[in-house]
Write an enzyme that holds these catalytic residues in place. Sequence first.
Site, PDB file in Angstrom:
ATOM      1  N   GLU A 231       8.347   0.987  10.713  1.00 43.84           N
ATOM      2  CA  GLU A 231       7.570  -0.215  11.029  1.00 43.84           C
ATOM      3  C   GLU A 231       8.102  -1.399  10.223  1.00 43.84           C
ATOM      4  O   GLU A 231       8.417  -1.267   9.053  1.00 43.84           O
ATOM      5  CB  GLU A 231       6.094   0.048  10.686  1.00 43.84           C
ATOM      6  CG  GLU A 231       5.176  -1.087  11.042  1.00 43.84           C
ATOM      7  CD  GLU A 231       5.363  -1.539  12.480  1.00 43.84           C
ATOM      8  OE1 GLU A 231       5.150  -0.730  13.384  1.00 43.84           O
ATOM      9  OE2 GLU A 231       5.733  -2.712  12.696  1.00 43.84           O
TER      10      GLU A 231
ATOM     11  N   ALA B 284      12.733 -19.677  -4.006  1.00 42.12           N
ATOM     12  CA  ALA B 284      12.419 -19.363  -5.398  1.00 42.12           C
ATOM     13  C   ALA B 284      10.903 -19.316  -5.559  1.00 42.12           C
ATOM     14  O   ALA B 284      10.174 -19.989  -4.828  1.00 42.12           O
ATOM     15  CB  ALA B 284      13.004 -20.431  -6.302  1.00 42.12           C
TER      16      ALA B 284
ATOM     17  N   GLU C  87       2.387  -8.141   6.730  1.00 40.01           N
ATOM     18  CA  GLU C  87       0.977  -8.469   6.592  1.00 40.01           C
ATOM     19  C   GLU C  87       0.836  -9.984   6.694  1.00 40.01           C
ATOM     20  O   GLU C  87       1.677 -10.736   6.226  1.00 40.01           O
ATOM     21  CB  GLU C  87       0.444  -7.967   5.250  1.00 40.01           C
ATOM     22  CG  GLU C  87       0.331  -6.459   5.223  1.00 40.01           C
ATOM     23  CD  GLU C  87       0.019  -5.897   3.848  1.00 40.01           C
ATOM     24  OE1 GLU C  87      -0.592  -6.595   3.036  1.00 40.01           O
ATOM     25  OE2 GLU C  87       0.405  -4.743   3.595  1.00 40.01           O
TER      26      GLU C  87
ATOM     27  N   LYS D  62       8.184  -1.072  -4.032  1.00 36.97           N
ATOM     28  CA  LYS D  62       8.296   0.394  -3.934  1.00 36.97           C
ATOM     29  C   LYS D  62       9.560   0.802  -3.166  1.00 36.97           C
ATOM     30  O   LYS D  62      10.209   1.776  -3.522  1.00 36.97           O
ATOM     31  CB  LYS D  62       7.021   0.975  -3.327  1.00 36.97           C
ATOM     32  CG  LYS D  62       7.080   1.292  -1.850  1.00 36.97           C
ATOM     33  CD  LYS D  62       5.877   2.082  -1.386  1.00 36.97           C
ATOM     34  CE  LYS D  62       5.607   1.898   0.092  1.00 36.97           C
ATOM     35  NZ  LYS D  62       6.666   2.303   0.987  1.00 36.97           N
TER      36      LYS D  62
ATOM     37  N   CYS E  50       5.255  -2.977  -0.264  1.00 33.48           N
ATOM     38  CA  CYS E  50       6.522  -2.486   0.297  1.00 33.48           C
ATOM     39  C   CYS E  50       7.755  -2.807  -0.544  1.00 33.48           C
ATOM     40  O   CYS E  50       8.465  -1.894  -0.958  1.00 33.48           O
ATOM     41  CB  CYS E  50       6.697  -3.024   1.711  1.00 33.48           C
ATOM     42  SG  CYS E  50       5.515  -2.284   2.855  1.00 33.48           S
TER      43      CYS E  50
ATOM     44  N   LEU F  36       6.426  -4.639  10.562  1.00 35.79           N
ATOM     45  CA  LEU F  36       5.444  -5.740  10.595  1.00 35.79           C
ATOM     46  C   LEU F  36       5.238  -6.303   9.196  1.00 35.79           C
ATOM     47  O   LEU F  36       5.450  -5.617   8.195  1.00 35.79           O
ATOM     48  CB  LEU F  36       4.116  -5.269  11.189  1.00 35.79           C
ATOM     49  CG  LEU F  36       3.275  -4.186  10.484  1.00 35.79           C
ATOM     50  CD1 LEU F  36       2.536  -4.704   9.283  1.00 35.79           C
ATOM     51  CD2 LEU F  36       2.301  -3.591  11.475  1.00 35.79           C
TER      52      LEU F  36
ATOM     53  N   PHE G 251      13.801 -16.009   3.297  1.00 38.48           N
ATOM     54  CA  PHE G 251      13.795 -15.192   2.074  1.00 38.48           C
ATOM     55  C   PHE G 251      14.702 -15.742   0.978  1.00 38.48           C
ATOM     56  O   PHE G 251      14.905 -15.098  -0.035  1.00 38.48           O
ATOM     57  CB  PHE G 251      14.100 -13.713   2.377  1.00 38.48           C
ATOM     58  CG  PHE G 251      12.925 -13.048   3.041  1.00 38.48           C
ATOM     59  CD1 PHE G 251      12.041 -12.293   2.297  1.00 38.48           C
ATOM     60  CD2 PHE G 251      12.662 -13.239   4.389  1.00 38.48           C
ATOM     61  CE1 PHE G 251      10.929 -11.717   2.887  1.00 38.48           C
ATOM     62  CE2 PHE G 251      11.560 -12.677   4.987  1.00 38.48           C
ATOM     63  CZ  PHE G 251      10.689 -11.904   4.235  1.00 38.48           C
TER      64      PHE G 251
ATOM     65  N   GLY H 130       6.122  -9.222  -4.285  1.00 39.64           N
ATOM     66  CA  GLY H 130       5.124  -8.192  -4.602  1.00 39.64           C
ATOM     67  C   GLY H 130       4.772  -7.453  -3.331  1.00 39.64           C
ATOM     68  O   GLY H 130       5.579  -7.376  -2.399  1.00 39.64           O
TER      69      GLY H 130
ATOM     70  N   LYS I  47     -15.570   4.691   6.345  1.00 40.31           N
ATOM     71  CA  LYS I  47     -14.640   3.766   7.013  1.00 40.31           C
ATOM     72  C   LYS I  47     -14.571   4.059   8.510  1.00 40.31           C
ATOM     73  O   LYS I  47     -14.532   3.140   9.342  1.00 40.31           O
ATOM     74  CB  LYS I  47     -13.244   3.863   6.396  1.00 40.31           C
ATOM     75  CG  LYS I  47     -13.157   3.175   5.041  1.00 40.31           C
ATOM     76  CD  LYS I  47     -11.742   3.142   4.529  1.00 40.31           C
ATOM     77  CE  LYS I  47     -11.718   2.518   3.136  1.00 40.31           C
ATOM     78  NZ  LYS I  47     -10.455   2.735   2.451  1.00 40.31           N
TER      79      LYS I  47
HETATM   80  P1  NAD Z   1      -2.290   1.706   3.636  1.00 41.67           P
HETATM   81  O1  NAD Z   1      -2.447   2.211   2.250  1.00 41.67           O
HETATM   82  O2  NAD Z   1      -2.860   0.397   4.021  1.00 41.67           O
HETATM   83  O3  NAD Z   1      -2.850   2.771   4.660  1.00 41.67           O
HETATM   84  C1  NAD Z   1      -2.581   4.149   4.581  1.00 41.67           C
HETATM   85  C2  NAD Z   1      -3.659   4.867   5.389  1.00 41.67           C
HETATM   86  O4  NAD Z   1      -3.349   6.248   5.459  1.00 41.67           O
HETATM   87  C3  NAD Z   1      -5.053   4.765   4.799  1.00 41.67           C
HETATM   88  O5  NAD Z   1      -5.938   4.443   5.830  1.00 41.67           O
HETATM   89  C4  NAD Z   1      -5.300   6.181   4.273  1.00 41.67           C
HETATM   90  O6  NAD Z   1      -6.668   6.522   4.242  1.00 41.67           O
HETATM   91  C5  NAD Z   1      -4.564   6.982   5.307  1.00 41.67           C
HETATM   92  N1  NAD Z   1      -4.224   8.376   4.964  1.00 41.67           N
HETATM   93  C6  NAD Z   1      -3.501   8.810   3.913  1.00 41.67           C
HETATM   94  N2  NAD Z   1      -3.363  10.143   3.994  1.00 41.67           N
HETATM   95  C7  NAD Z   1      -3.985  10.539   5.127  1.00 41.67           C
HETATM   96  C8  NAD Z   1      -4.176  11.789   5.766  1.00 41.67           C
HETATM   97  N3  NAD Z   1      -3.652  12.921   5.252  1.00 41.67           N
HETATM   98  N4  NAD Z   1      -4.871  11.834   6.941  1.00 41.67           N
HETATM   99  C9  NAD Z   1      -5.375  10.702   7.475  1.00 41.67           C
HETATM  100  N5  NAD Z   1      -5.220   9.487   6.917  1.00 41.67           N
HETATM  101  C10 NAD Z   1      -4.540   9.417   5.760  1.00 41.67           C
HETATM  102  O7  NAD Z   1      -0.723   1.731   3.910  1.00 41.67           O
HETATM  103  P2  NAD Z   1       0.090   0.767   4.895  1.00 41.67           P
HETATM  104  O8  NAD Z   1       0.312  -0.537   4.227  1.00 41.67           O
HETATM  105  O9  NAD Z   1      -0.501   0.824   6.250  1.00 41.67           O
HETATM  106  O10 NAD Z   1       1.496   1.512   4.902  1.00 41.67           O
HETATM  107  C11 NAD Z   1       1.677   2.753   5.557  1.00 41.67           C
HETATM  108  C12 NAD Z   1       3.152   3.062   5.573  1.00 41.67           C
HETATM  109  O11 NAD Z   1       3.855   2.078   6.326  1.00 41.67           O
HETATM  110  C13 NAD Z   1       3.822   3.078   4.203  1.00 41.67           C
HETATM  111  O12 NAD Z   1       4.832   4.050   4.200  1.00 41.67           O
HETATM  112  C14 NAD Z   1       4.420   1.696   4.106  1.00 41.67           C
HETATM  113  O13 NAD Z   1       5.542   1.659   3.235  1.00 41.67           O
HETATM  114  C15 NAD Z   1       4.827   1.423   5.524  1.00 41.67           C
HETATM  115  N6  NAD Z   1       4.864   0.013   5.913  1.00 41.67           N
HETATM  116  C16 NAD Z   1       3.918  -0.841   5.468  1.00 41.67           C
HETATM  117  C17 NAD Z   1       3.959  -2.173   5.839  1.00 41.67           C
HETATM  118  C18 NAD Z   1       2.946  -3.178   5.344  1.00 41.67           C
HETATM  119  O14 NAD Z   1       3.198  -4.379   5.478  1.00 41.67           O
HETATM  120  N7  NAD Z   1       1.834  -2.763   4.784  1.00 41.67           N
HETATM  121  C19 NAD Z   1       4.973  -2.618   6.702  1.00 41.67           C
HETATM  122  C20 NAD Z   1       5.899  -1.703   7.167  1.00 41.67           C
HETATM  123  C21 NAD Z   1       5.842  -0.387   6.752  1.00 41.67           C
END
Ligand code: NAD
Length: 432
Positions: free
Chosen positions: A151, A252, A155, A263, A260, A153, A249, A257, A35
């Site tokens: 964060e 209906a 998706e 969980k 976020c 944001l 939000f 899903g 990657k």
């Molecule tokens: P993701 O699964 O898309 O990405 C996680 C990344 O962390 C991956 O690239 C993984 O390889 C990397 N990683 C894990 N352990 C690692 C390590 N020890 N060293 C280096 N890289 C490592 O997750 P995400 O959706 O980006 O979410 C990340 C966090 O942000 C979560 O806590 C999530 O709840 C939060 N969050 C997510 C969103 C969303 O919309 N996806 C929005 C706000 C907050």
Amino acid sequence: MTIAFIGHGYVGLVTASVFADLGNTVWVVGRTREKIENLKKGVTPFFEPGLAELVKRNVEAGRLKFTLDYKDAVAPSDIIFICVGTPPKEGGEADLINVFMAAENIAKALVGYKVVVTKSTVPPGTNKKIGEILNKFKPYGASFSIASVPEFLREGSAIDDTLHPDRVVVGTTSDRAAEMLLELHKPINGKTVFCNLETAELIKYASNSLLSTKISFANVIALLSEKVGADAERVLEAVGLDKRLGRSFLYAGVGYGGSCFPKDVKALVSIARHYGYNFKLLRAVDEINKQTAQNFVEKIAHHFNNNLKDKRIAVLGLSFKPNTDDMREAPSIYIINQLVKLGANIVAYDPVAMENAKRVLPAGISFARDAYTAARGADAVAVVTEWNEFQQLDLARLARGMSTPVLFDGRNIYEPAKVKALGFTYYGVGRM
Ligand code: NAD
């Protein structure tokens, strides 16, 4: 500024690219060689509108750099953001192993003074533990401050959300860290909320849990609407016109899903339990969400007199929401599994999530190249994700190809009267 991001998922890669585009030098640390090599060539590991171009542009400009080695990224950076995943454990609590591993690796690479910021969603108390890990593993002479900048944001609109957030929450007790974070976020619009670490940590869970609560509430109103003969869309529209509530939000559908909401609701229940509070409200939100997807399955089964054997159902939309290829906790997974168990043959179509879907959906499902092909010969079409292209479908053409024109509109994207006029048997959510 030079800054670093640990993790290149939806949060890490988007925020890193946006800050690079704003003129910073940005390092991103990953743990998978393939990657990282791809990213160095500007190839992104997932779909997010506008991201591929943003990454490519900033890699080419030399502002966005990728590495497997924490030292490359941590040493030159002023601020280091932890953006790793925090998936749920069996009991619902957040699994923090990746966060703590990242903290240990950052600690070992520390030189001089750094601000270490957590963007991952983590329970109150986690940043304090990160501080302890940094202290334990840092080399002599290195120093740091910690901060929590959760964060928000979404998706599908992640780049715009990063540039124009409703708020930037900065949780820290260090004035120096607060000043540096304020400086970095200067070009970003949005109100800054300063608070302590625990407040920032809880804000994120409170926010996602309340959004999930609105969705589950809307879904119960839809359920009741069907029973009393009301139109849930009109009910929710009118409720949402109240400025104290708002419409967002309050829709209906087939349930929420993604990686976020499910969980974070479970994690907040678990955090509350840890402190002796039984968060019945959120347990109900979670329960209603599961029931909502089940209700959709039952609606389909009921139409076919509970006999789906050899019925061909076209499922339109697989990702957990439009404009993403993210299949994590997508309602489509539960719905398709249930329909398959009841004997249905599924033909699925999604504009971008089919590759990811193939990895998580049961074997035996067929995938079509577009909505019309999916619907060809089908006994029913079920819209599960409200991609724009489904709103613009030529429904008459869709109906002509079907075995029987039956439409289960899991997102209420069609006007019932118009659809029925085309000869469809129509089922929305909370409306006739
Ligand atoms: P993701 O699964 O898309 O990405 C996680 C990344 O962390 C991956 O690239 C993984 O390889 C990397 N990683 C894990 N352990 C690692 C390590 N020890 N060293 C280096 N890289 C490592 O997750 P995400 O959706 O980006 O979410 C990340 C966090 O942000 C979560 O806590 C999530 O709840 C939060 N969050 C997510 C969103 C969303 O919309 N996806 C929005 C706000 C907050």
